[in-house]
Design a protein around this motif. Structure first.
Motif, PDB file in Angstrom:
ATOM      1  N   ARG A   5       0.817  -1.224   0.000  1.00  0.00           N
ATOM      2  CA  ARG A   5       0.000   0.000   0.000  1.00  0.00           C
ATOM      3  C   ARG A   5       0.850   1.273   0.000  1.00  0.00           C
ATOM      4  NH1 ARG A   5      -5.336  -0.711   1.657  1.00  0.00           N
ATOM      5  NH2 ARG A   5      -5.874  -2.866   2.108  1.00  0.00           N
ATOM      6  N   ARG A   6       2.052   1.177   0.592  1.00  0.00           N
ATOM      7  CA  ARG A   6       2.868   2.384   0.703  1.00  0.00           C
ATOM      8  C   ARG A   6       4.314   1.973   0.917  1.00  0.00           C
ATOM      9  NH1 ARG A   6      -0.305   5.123   4.436  1.00  0.00           N
ATOM     10  NH2 ARG A   6      -1.648   5.779   2.738  1.00  0.00           N
ATOM     11  N   VAL A   7       5.229   2.703   0.342  1.00  0.00           N
ATOM     12  CA  VAL A   7       6.648   2.435   0.544  1.00  0.00           C
ATOM     13  C   VAL A   7       7.284   3.645   1.220  1.00  0.00           C
ATOM     14  CG1 VAL A   7       8.874   1.991  -0.564  1.00  0.00           C
ATOM     15  CG2 VAL A   7       6.808   0.909  -1.459  1.00  0.00           C
ATOM     16  N   TYR A   8       7.933   3.400   2.358  1.00  0.00           N
ATOM     17  CA  TYR A   8       8.637   4.466   3.069  1.00  0.00           C
ATOM     18  C   TYR A   8      10.120   4.302   2.729  1.00  0.00           C
ATOM     19  CZ  TYR A   8       4.245   4.408   5.674  1.00  0.00           C
ATOM     20  OH  TYR A   8       2.918   4.441   6.025  1.00  0.00           O
ATOM     21  N   ALA A   9      10.571   5.086   1.762  1.00  0.00           N
ATOM     22  CA  ALA A   9      11.885   4.800   1.159  1.00  0.00           C
ATOM     23  C   ALA A   9      12.963   5.793   1.565  1.00  0.00           C
ATOM     24  CB  ALA A   9      11.737   4.784  -0.360  1.00  0.00           C
ATOM     25  N   HIS A  10      14.213   5.366   1.338  1.00  0.00           N
ATOM     26  CA  HIS A  10      15.403   6.233   1.392  1.00  0.00           C
ATOM     27  C   HIS A  10      15.603   6.917   2.743  1.00  0.00           C
ATOM     28  CE1 HIS A  10      15.172   5.482  -2.813  1.00  0.00           C
ATOM     29  NE2 HIS A  10      14.089   6.207  -2.966  1.00  0.00           N
ATOM     30  N   ILE A  16      17.553  -2.061   8.454  1.00  0.00           N
ATOM     31  CA  ILE A  16      16.589  -1.737   9.513  1.00  0.00           C
ATOM     32  C   ILE A  16      16.478  -2.945  10.437  1.00  0.00           C
ATOM     33  CG2 ILE A  16      14.157  -1.243   9.988  1.00  0.00           C
ATOM     34  CD1 ILE A  16      14.109   0.221   7.232  1.00  0.00           C
ATOM     35  N   ASN A  17      16.663  -2.717  11.743  1.00  0.00           N
ATOM     36  CA  ASN A  17      16.564  -3.832  12.687  1.00  0.00           C
ATOM     37  C   ASN A  17      15.270  -3.829  13.491  1.00  0.00           C
ATOM     38  OD1 ASN A  17      16.968  -2.000  14.932  1.00  0.00           O
ATOM     39  ND2 ASN A  17      19.177  -2.089  14.552  1.00  0.00           N
ATOM     40  N   SER A  18      14.540  -2.705  13.496  1.00  0.00           N
ATOM     41  CA  SER A  18      13.302  -2.639  14.282  1.00  0.00           C
ATOM     42  C   SER A  18      12.287  -1.711  13.634  1.00  0.00           C
ATOM     43  CB  SER A  18      13.568  -2.089  15.690  1.00  0.00           C
ATOM     44  OG  SER A  18      14.552  -2.809  16.341  1.00  0.00           O
ATOM     45  N   ILE A  19      11.018  -2.099  13.761  1.00  0.00           N
ATOM     46  CA  ILE A  19       9.911  -1.217  13.411  1.00  0.00           C
ATOM     47  C   ILE A  19       8.898  -1.339  14.547  1.00  0.00           C
ATOM     48  CG2 ILE A  19       7.938  -0.916  11.868  1.00  0.00           C
ATOM     49  CD1 ILE A  19       9.677  -1.639   9.555  1.00  0.00           C
ATOM     50  N   SER A  20       8.363  -0.229  15.004  1.00  0.00           N
ATOM     51  CA  SER A  20       7.408  -0.293  16.117  1.00  0.00           C
ATOM     52  C   SER A  20       6.321   0.750  15.928  1.00  0.00           C
ATOM     53  CB  SER A  20       8.151  -0.054  17.439  1.00  0.00           C
ATOM     54  OG  SER A  20       7.245  -0.028  18.522  1.00  0.00           O
ATOM     55  N   ASN A  21       5.074   0.302  16.003  1.00  0.00           N
ATOM     56  CA  ASN A  21       3.936   1.216  15.917  1.00  0.00           C
ATOM     57  C   ASN A  21       3.747   1.962  17.231  1.00  0.00           C
ATOM     58  OD1 ASN A  21       2.735   1.028  13.305  1.00  0.00           O
ATOM     59  ND2 ASN A  21       2.166  -1.076  13.799  1.00  0.00           N
ATOM     60  N   ASN A  22       3.298   3.201  17.118  1.00  0.00           N
ATOM     61  CA  ASN A  22       3.010   3.997  18.303  1.00  0.00           C
ATOM     62  C   ASN A  22       1.562   3.788  18.727  1.00  0.00           C
ATOM     63  OD1 ASN A  22       3.038   5.884  20.339  1.00  0.00           O
ATOM     64  ND2 ASN A  22       3.843   7.546  19.076  1.00  0.00           N
ATOM     65  N   SER A  23       1.313   3.941  20.030  1.00  0.00           N
ATOM     66  CA  SER A  23      -0.053   3.775  20.547  1.00  0.00           C
ATOM     67  C   SER A  23      -0.983   4.907  20.096  1.00  0.00           C
ATOM     68  CB  SER A  23      -0.028   3.713  22.080  1.00  0.00           C
ATOM     69  OG  SER A  23       0.560   4.890  22.608  1.00  0.00           O
ATOM     70  N   GLY A  25      -1.577   5.560  17.122  1.00  0.00           N
ATOM     71  CA  GLY A  25      -2.220   5.098  15.890  1.00  0.00           C
ATOM     72  C   GLY A  25      -1.860   5.909  14.657  1.00  0.00           C
ATOM     73  N   GLU A  26      -0.957   6.869  14.806  1.00  0.00           N
ATOM     74  CA  GLU A  26      -0.618   7.755  13.680  1.00  0.00           C
ATOM     75  C   GLU A  26       0.835   7.662  13.252  1.00  0.00           C
ATOM     76  OE1 GLU A  26      -1.642  11.765  14.607  1.00  0.00           O
ATOM     77  OE2 GLU A  26      -3.723  11.272  15.114  1.00  0.00           O
ATOM     78  N   THR A  27       1.715   7.246  14.172  1.00  0.00           N
ATOM     79  CA  THR A  27       3.146   7.277  13.876  1.00  0.00           C
ATOM     80  C   THR A  27       3.800   5.926  14.160  1.00  0.00           C
ATOM     81  OG1 THR A  27       3.571   8.162  16.089  1.00  0.00           O
ATOM     82  CG2 THR A  27       3.397   9.752  14.296  1.00  0.00           C
ATOM     83  N   PHE A  28       5.016   5.760  13.645  1.00  0.00           N
ATOM     84  CA  PHE A  28       5.807   4.576  13.957  1.00  0.00           C
ATOM     85  C   PHE A  28       7.279   4.935  13.854  1.00  0.00           C
ATOM     86  CE2 PHE A  28       5.485   4.364   9.339  1.00  0.00           C
ATOM     87  CZ  PHE A  28       6.687   3.820   8.921  1.00  0.00           C
ATOM     88  N   ILE A  29       8.135   4.076  14.421  1.00  0.00           N
ATOM     89  CA  ILE A  29       9.578   4.304  14.312  1.00  0.00           C
ATOM     90  C   ILE A  29      10.217   3.181  13.511  1.00  0.00           C
ATOM     91  CG2 ILE A  29      10.040   5.714  16.360  1.00  0.00           C
ATOM     92  CD1 ILE A  29      10.787   3.057  17.828  1.00  0.00           C
ATOM     93  N   LEU A  41       2.252   7.592   9.510  1.00  0.00           N
ATOM     94  CA  LEU A  41       1.780   6.506   8.647  1.00  0.00           C
ATOM     95  C   LEU A  41       1.291   7.010   7.288  1.00  0.00           C
ATOM     96  CD1 LEU A  41      -0.097   4.448  11.366  1.00  0.00           C
ATOM     97  CD2 LEU A  41       1.731   3.542   9.943  1.00  0.00           C
ATOM     98  N   GLU A  42       0.794   8.245   7.252  1.00  0.00           N
ATOM     99  CA  GLU A  42       0.219   8.785   6.018  1.00  0.00           C
ATOM    100  C   GLU A  42       1.260   9.476   5.137  1.00  0.00           C
ATOM    101  OE1 GLU A  42      -2.899   8.107   5.252  1.00  0.00           O
ATOM    102  OE2 GLU A  42      -3.098   7.081   7.172  1.00  0.00           O
ATOM    103  N   ILE A  43       2.449   9.736   5.685  1.00  0.00           N
ATOM    104  CA  ILE A  43       3.453  10.493   4.921  1.00  0.00           C
ATOM    105  C   ILE A  43       4.658   9.593   4.678  1.00  0.00           C
ATOM    106  CG2 ILE A  43       4.935  12.544   4.896  1.00  0.00           C
ATOM    107  CD1 ILE A  43       2.911  13.746   6.983  1.00  0.00           C
ATOM    108  N   SER A  44       4.853   9.224   3.413  1.00  0.00           N
ATOM    109  CA  SER A  44       5.897   8.242   3.129  1.00  0.00           C
ATOM    110  C   SER A  44       7.187   8.859   2.608  1.00  0.00           C
ATOM    111  CB  SER A  44       5.385   7.213   2.115  1.00  0.00           C
ATOM    112  OG  SER A  44       5.019   7.864   0.913  1.00  0.00           O
ATOM    113  N   ASN A  45       7.192  10.157   2.322  1.00  0.00           N
ATOM    114  CA  ASN A  45       8.391  10.737   1.712  1.00  0.00           C
ATOM    115  C   ASN A  45       9.241  11.557   2.676  1.00  0.00           C
ATOM    116  OD1 ASN A  45       6.654  12.839   2.014  1.00  0.00           O
ATOM    117  ND2 ASN A  45       6.804  13.597  -0.092  1.00  0.00           N
ATOM    118  N   GLN A  46       8.858  11.596   3.961  1.00  0.00           N
ATOM    119  CA  GLN A  46       9.730  12.275   4.925  1.00  0.00           C
ATOM    120  C   GLN A  46       9.558  11.681   6.315  1.00  0.00           C
ATOM    121  OE1 GLN A  46       8.460  16.412   4.796  1.00  0.00           O
ATOM    122  NE2 GLN A  46       7.273  16.155   6.657  1.00  0.00           N
TER     123      GLN A  46
END
Length: 292
Positions: A5-10, A16-23, A25-29, A41-46
């Motif tokens: 659905r979306r690619v978070y690139a560059h 990448i060793n970890s991905i974690s969703n924030n509580s 519901g809008e952001t992740f690391i 989650l909605e912005i894939s270019n920055q």
């Protein structure tokens, strides 16, 4: 059909060793060896770089980020672990770049115990918050440790996973097994912890106060199960968990206790269902589900 659905690139120069969703519901690391980035989650270019441990001169690099996770309920708090065996808790409200930590968790070394392998086996391969966010579980090469985030003097429990491999550290270094990254997980009720080992085995420990539960299971179509009872636990560590049933002639070696270990088969990835008592284990190209 699954589709991208979306690619978070560059955003990362290293794996990448970890991905974690924030509580929230809008952001992740996402984290790599040197940086942790915060995404919407909605912005894939920055993305926003919130942790950067890269020194001005790469020759001065002494530690790398190994794992990172958001607190399960506090959207401003996250923890990350390092190759030096420390866990840092950071608060996103303190500054835009969180290079200074709110809390530091690390175990002090016993004097005279240092060896060539000390720093390698101290490296934390995985951290997980308990569901209530009060505890952090960490996995290094030899042990599982449970930390109370209100107590930074040391872990509240230490579970021995690979103590029987201590005499073999030289061989493990030679064949690179000492750099294997084992994951860890906690049950939804917070009463048990689990992690993988060699020979497709995984260990489950009871972490409630006073619990001596320690079970070893094999991820296979015919799992063997053996409950190991420890009568006393003065140091809050379970060394007898290592007495594993022998697997036959295909094992790579047998130690003094009759433990067999096959370093070619290892169970690195496992996850505990958030509400049910079931564990998913990945061994080689198979996925095994266990229900307690």
């Amino acid at each position: 059909m699954a589709r991208c659905r979306r690619v978070y690139a560059h955003a990362h120069d290293y794996h990448i060793n970890s991905i974690s969703n924030n509580s929230d519901g809008e952001t992740f690391i996402s984290a790599d060896d040197l940086r942790i980035n915060l995404w919407n989650l909605e912005i894939s270019n920055q993305s926003f770089n919130i942790v950067d441990v890269k020194p001005a001169n790469m020759e001065d690099l002494t530690e790398v980020i190994t794992s990172a996770e958001f607190h399960p309920t506090h959207c401003n708090t996250l923890a990350y672990s390092s190759s030096k065996g420390s866990i840092r808790l950071i608060d996103l409200r303190q500054s835009a770049l969180c290079d200074s930590h709110a809390k530091l968790f690390e175990e002090t070394e016993a004097p005279g115990s240092r060896s060539f392998f000390t720093e390698i086996i101290a490296s934390i391969s995985d951290i997980k918050f308990a569901k209530d966010g009060r505890y952090i579980l960490s996995r290094d090469y030899m042990t599982l440790k449970l930390w109370d985030i209100n107590m930074d003097s040391g872990p509240v429990s230490t579970f021995q996973v690979h103590e029987y491999l201590r005499p073999k550290l030289c061989d493990l270094y030679e064949n690179d097994s000492i750099f294997d990254k084992f994951e860890c997980c906690l049950s939804g009720d917070g009463l048990r912890v689990a992690t993988g080992s060699y020979s497709n085995l995984f260990r489950v420990f009871g972490c409630a106060p006073g619990s001596t539960e320690a079970t070893t299971l094999e991820a296979s179509k015919n799992p063997m199960r053996r409950q190991v009872q420890t009568p006393s636990r003065p140091s809050r560590s379970l060394s007898s968990i290592t007495r594993v049933v022998r697997r036959g002639a295909d094992a790579a070696g047998v130690d003094a206790n009759g433990n067999s270990f096959d370093f070619t088969t290892k169970l690195l990835h496992l996850a505990w269902h958030p509400t049910e008592n079931s564990i998913a284990c990945a061994a080689a190209n198979s996925l095994y589900m266990y229900y307690a």
